[in-house]
Motif scaffolding. Structure first.
Motif, mmCIF file in Angstrom:
data_model
loop_
_atom_site.group_PDB
_atom_site.id
_atom_site.type_symbol
_atom_site.label_atom_id
_atom_site.label_comp_id
_atom_site.label_asym_id
_atom_site.label_seq_id
_atom_site.Cartn_x
_atom_site.Cartn_y
_atom_site.Cartn_z
ATOM 1 N N LEU A 1 0.853 -1.189 0.000
ATOM 2 C CA LEU A 1 0.000 0.000 0.000
ATOM 3 C C LEU A 1 0.885 1.234 0.000
ATOM 4 N N ALA A 2 0.520 2.199 -0.827
ATOM 5 C CA ALA A 2 1.293 3.436 -0.875
ATOM 6 C C ALA A 2 0.601 4.522 -0.061
ATOM 7 N N VAL A 3 1.417 5.303 0.617
ATOM 8 C CA VAL A 3 0.929 6.524 1.261
ATOM 9 C C VAL A 3 1.155 7.629 0.240
ATOM 10 N N THR A 4 0.144 8.466 0.022
ATOM 11 C CA THR A 4 0.289 9.523 -0.987
ATOM 12 C C THR A 4 0.799 10.799 -0.306
ATOM 13 N N VAL A 5 -0.127 11.665 0.120
ATOM 14 C CA VAL A 5 0.262 12.879 0.848
ATOM 15 C C VAL A 5 -0.202 12.696 2.289
ATOM 16 N N LEU A 6 0.703 12.824 3.240
ATOM 17 C CA LEU A 6 0.311 12.686 4.645
ATOM 18 C C LEU A 6 -0.796 13.685 4.952
ATOM 19 N N THR A 7 -1.795 13.242 5.721
ATOM 20 C CA THR A 7 -2.927 14.152 5.989
ATOM 21 C C THR A 7 -2.519 15.301 6.912
ATOM 22 N N LEU B 1 -3.979 12.411 -6.052
ATOM 23 C CA LEU B 1 -4.390 11.691 -7.257
ATOM 24 C C LEU B 1 -3.173 11.290 -8.100
ATOM 25 N N ARG B 2 -2.243 12.214 -8.263
ATOM 26 C CA ARG B 2 -1.041 11.929 -9.053
ATOM 27 C C ARG B 2 -0.259 10.756 -8.431
ATOM 28 N N LEU B 3 -0.088 10.790 -7.115
ATOM 29 C CA LEU B 3 0.714 9.744 -6.466
ATOM 30 C C LEU B 3 -0.034 8.406 -6.410
ATOM 31 N N ALA B 4 -1.364 8.455 -6.304
ATOM 32 C CA ALA B 4 -2.137 7.200 -6.330
ATOM 33 C C ALA B 4 -2.000 6.545 -7.704
ATOM 34 N N ARG B 5 -2.081 7.349 -8.758
ATOM 35 C CA ARG B 5 -1.928 6.801 -10.114
ATOM 36 C C ARG B 5 -0.515 6.265 -10.328
ATOM 37 N N LEU B 6 0.460 6.984 -9.811
ATOM 38 C CA LEU B 6 1.857 6.524 -9.917
ATOM 39 C C LEU B 6 2.009 5.171 -9.216
ATOM 40 N N ALA B 7 1.408 5.063 -8.023
ATOM 41 C CA ALA B 7 1.482 3.805 -7.274
ATOM 42 C C ALA B 7 0.835 2.685 -8.072
ATOM 43 N N GLN B 8 -0.351 2.944 -8.597
ATOM 44 C CA GLN B 8 -1.064 1.910 -9.350
ATOM 45 C C GLN B 8 -0.299 1.524 -10.611
ATOM 46 N N ASP B 9 0.196 2.506 -11.350
ATOM 47 C CA ASP B 9 0.914 2.225 -12.597
ATOM 48 C C ASP B 9 2.176 1.399 -12.354
ATOM 49 N N ASN B 10 2.701 1.450 -11.148
ATOM 50 C CA ASN B 10 3.934 0.720 -10.862
ATOM 51 C C ASN B 10 3.692 -0.530 -10.018
ATOM 52 N N GLY B 11 2.427 -0.945 -9.949
ATOM 53 C CA GLY B 11 2.120 -2.269 -9.404
ATOM 54 C C GLY B 11 1.675 -2.316 -7.964
ATOM 55 N N LEU C 1 -10.662 8.550 -5.553
ATOM 56 C CA LEU C 1 -9.696 7.502 -5.899
ATOM 57 C C LEU C 1 -10.384 6.255 -6.448
ATOM 58 N N ARG C 2 -11.565 5.947 -5.955
ATOM 59 C CA ARG C 2 -12.300 4.789 -6.496
ATOM 60 C C ARG C 2 -12.615 5.038 -7.960
ATOM 61 N N GLU C 3 -13.034 6.254 -8.254
ATOM 62 C CA GLU C 3 -13.358 6.642 -9.633
ATOM 63 C C GLU C 3 -12.097 6.600 -10.516
ATOM 64 N N ALA C 4 -10.986 7.107 -9.999
ATOM 65 C CA ALA C 4 -9.766 7.220 -10.819
ATOM 66 C C ALA C 4 -9.038 5.886 -10.968
ATOM 67 N N CYS C 5 -9.087 5.054 -9.942
ATOM 68 C CA CYS C 5 -8.224 3.865 -9.932
ATOM 69 C C CYS C 5 -8.983 2.550 -10.118
ATOM 70 N N GLY C 6 -10.300 2.613 -10.206
ATOM 71 C CA GLY C 6 -11.074 1.405 -10.520
ATOM 72 C C GLY C 6 -11.365 0.541 -9.311
ATOM 73 N N PRO C 7 -12.135 -0.544 -9.534
ATOM 74 C CA PRO C 7 -12.680 -1.328 -8.423
ATOM 75 C C PRO C 7 -11.662 -2.218 -7.705
ATOM 76 N N ASP C 8 -10.535 -2.541 -8.367
ATOM 77 C CA ASP C 8 -9.622 -3.520 -7.760
ATOM 78 C C ASP C 8 -8.517 -2.899 -6.916
ATOM 79 N N PHE C 9 -8.385 -1.596 -7.000
ATOM 80 C CA PHE C 9 -7.314 -0.911 -6.266
ATOM 81 C C PHE C 9 -7.771 -0.747 -4.818
ATOM 82 N N LYS C 10 -6.945 -1.236 -3.877
ATOM 83 C CA LYS C 10 -7.370 -1.254 -2.476
ATOM 84 C C LYS C 10 -7.292 0.142 -1.848
ATOM 85 N N LEU C 11 -8.358 0.512 -1.175
ATOM 86 C CA LEU C 11 -8.388 1.783 -0.443
ATOM 87 C C LEU C 11 -8.525 1.470 1.041
ATOM 88 N N VAL C 12 -7.513 1.821 1.790
ATOM 89 C CA VAL C 12 -7.467 1.546 3.232
ATOM 90 C C VAL C 12 -7.551 2.887 3.956
#
Ligand code: C5P
Length: 241
Positions: free
Chosen positions: A121-127, A148-158, A172-183
């Motif tokens: 799991l990637a952390v994008t921008v700390l809250t 959004l940029r960092l979530a896409r980068l994470a997804q594109d790199n596996g 993020l659900r909209e941008a990254c699709g149903p299989d990308f885990k959101l924790v």
């Protein structure tokens, strides 16, 4: 390739245990396990106690979310992922997406080569960072564009998913699709104190928006009876399912 446990029904909630008190951590871990939840341990517990105590406080079969947020050169992060997987067998572990494409790929490859494959799991921008903080680090975009940029980068790199704020789930659900885990941390069951969390959501709201797993700490760990609190959350989840 190692096996991976990614079923959403496996540990819908991870109890965040932020303490170095062993008997207390152990009590909270048992409370989480009694409700079918996993346990999230991070830098405070791990840095003090190390892998042996992580294993020791986890009730048998309880999924571990190891939140150490690795961020280093790819070779070093790959080694850290291998070590974490071999020593503690976490179901999920965290890296910083801002470590870049090669670092993310190195973490994913190391996870795939492990006997029991942890989700990365990637952390994008700390809250804790706002737009002004990002600007101070040279990033002109606002936090949500950067998330959004960092979530896409994470997804594109596996990477398997991201840790995100409740307010980011829909985007993020909209941008990254149903299989990308959101924790999702920052969750407060009905009737519990927000503490220092500024924007909180109930478990039901977060799942309806598309969260896969929730992180809930103090509503369980600071309850007079952590097991009763965890069981009440599990019941709330059944009711909203
Ligand atoms: O006690 P509480 O439910 O607020 O704990 C949430 C857990 O999730 C803590 O371990 C905290 O460090 C973590 N977390 C968070 N917000 C983030 C990332 C992680 O609260 N943005």
């Amino acid at each position: 390739m190692g096996k991976i446990a990614q079923n959403k029904r496996v540990a819908p909630v991870f109890c965040g245990i932020d303490t170095v008190e062993l008997p207390f951590a152990s009590r909270c871990a048992r409370a989480a396990a009694a409700a079918g939840f996993g346990v999230k341990l991070g830098k405070e517990f791990f840095t003090f106690h190390g892998p042996a105590e992580v294993r020791a406080i986890l009730p048998v079969g309880t999924p571990l979310f190891l939140d150490l947020k690795f961020h280093d050169i790819p070779n070093t992060v790959a080694g850290a992922v291998r070590s974490a997987a071999a020593a503690m067998g976490p179901m999920m572990l965290t890296i910083h997406a801002s470590g870049g494409p090669a670092m993310i790929r190195a973490a994913v490859e190391a996870a795939k080569a492990s006997k029991v494959r942890p989700m990365i799991l990637a952390v994008t921008v700390l809250t804790s960072l706002d737009d002004a903080d990002l600007k101070a680090t040279g990033i002109e975009d606002d936090t949500s564009t950067q998330v959004l940029r960092l979530a896409r980068l994470a997804q594109d790199n596996g990477a398997d998913g991201v840790v995100c704020a409740a307010t980011e789930i829909a985007m993020l659900r909209e941008a990254c699709g149903p299989d990308f885990k959101l924790v999702v941390p920052g969750i407060r069951p009905k009737g519990t104190a927000a503490g220092d969390q500024k924007r909180v959501m109930t478990p039901g709201e977060a799942f309806r928006l598309g969260a896969d797993h929730l992180v809930i700490g103090r509503p369980i760990t600071e309850a007079p009876d952590p097991e009763a609190a965890a069981l009440a959350i599990a019941q709330e989840l059944v009711e909203v399912a």
